[in-house]
Design an enzyme around this catalytic site. Sequence first.
Site, PDB file in Angstrom:
ATOM      1  N   ASP A  19       0.851  -1.182   0.000  1.00 22.33           N
ATOM      2  CA  ASP A  19       0.000   0.000   0.000  1.00 22.33           C
ATOM      3  C   ASP A  19       0.897   1.246   0.000  1.00 22.33           C
ATOM      4  O   ASP A  19       2.086   1.169   0.334  1.00 22.33           O
ATOM      5  CB  ASP A  19      -0.879  -0.042   1.253  1.00 22.33           C
ATOM      6  CG  ASP A  19      -1.668   1.227   1.462  1.00 22.33           C
ATOM      7  OD1 ASP A  19      -2.382   1.640   0.522  1.00 22.33           O
ATOM      8  OD2 ASP A  19      -1.571   1.819   2.550  1.00 22.33           O
ATOM      9  N   ASP A  75      -0.393   5.009   0.935  1.00 24.10           N
ATOM     10  CA  ASP A  75      -0.713   6.056   1.911  1.00 24.10           C
ATOM     11  C   ASP A  75      -0.791   5.511   3.331  1.00 24.10           C
ATOM     12  O   ASP A  75      -1.526   4.569   3.612  1.00 24.10           O
ATOM     13  CB  ASP A  75      -2.034   6.730   1.524  1.00 24.10           C
ATOM     14  CG  ASP A  75      -1.912   7.426   0.186  1.00 24.10           C
ATOM     15  OD1 ASP A  75      -1.055   8.310   0.063  1.00 24.10           O
ATOM     16  OD2 ASP A  75      -2.651   7.057  -0.745  1.00 24.10           O
TER      17      ASP A  75
END
Length: 201
Positions: free
Chosen positions: A9, A11
């Site tokens: 991922d 953020d």
Amino acid sequence: MKEKRFGIDIDGTVTCPASLVPFINEAFSLNITLQDITKYDLAEALNISPDKMRIWFDATEPDIYSSSPLAEGAAAILSKWQQQFHLLFISARRRHLLEITETWFQEKKITYDHLELIGSHNKIEAAKRNKVDIFFEDKHDNAVMLAEELRIPVILFNTPYNQDPIPENVIRVDDWYEADACVQQWIKTNEITPLPAYKKA
């Protein structure tokens, strides 16, 4: 030869989880810190109407992403991993933000084998399609779903907004150095030992 495929991922995982805090404080005349965001849903966490938060986020998203600092240790560990593993960045960001995202990676000198903005928090299909062996995430629900559906280990980066209970194959870490310690143990033994075994002295 690279063998393992890492789903990552962006953020709150590669970027510092506090990246959006200054933007929130300015827009809503607040004085919060990351510790005040105890739910992933910002509207709920800050008691702001969902519509108002959505309008603000849509308008501010590009600025947040283009200026986000790296999380502690991310640059060093990802650079190290790039030599050994396939790094596949899979993000819930919407596709129109691809150019901003690519530029940010170039500026931060983070290289990758694949970058995919799926526009949804449901990363299971993307992780399946990319044959991910392990995933790195900050959103609690994502981590649990990926671990349970795909039966793979998931490294969950510890934040105030992801403190709900986790299953055995989701492992909490405080930074990328702890994530790397987990990975090295996993490569050697095919198992990941939960913290505090990896806590730094």
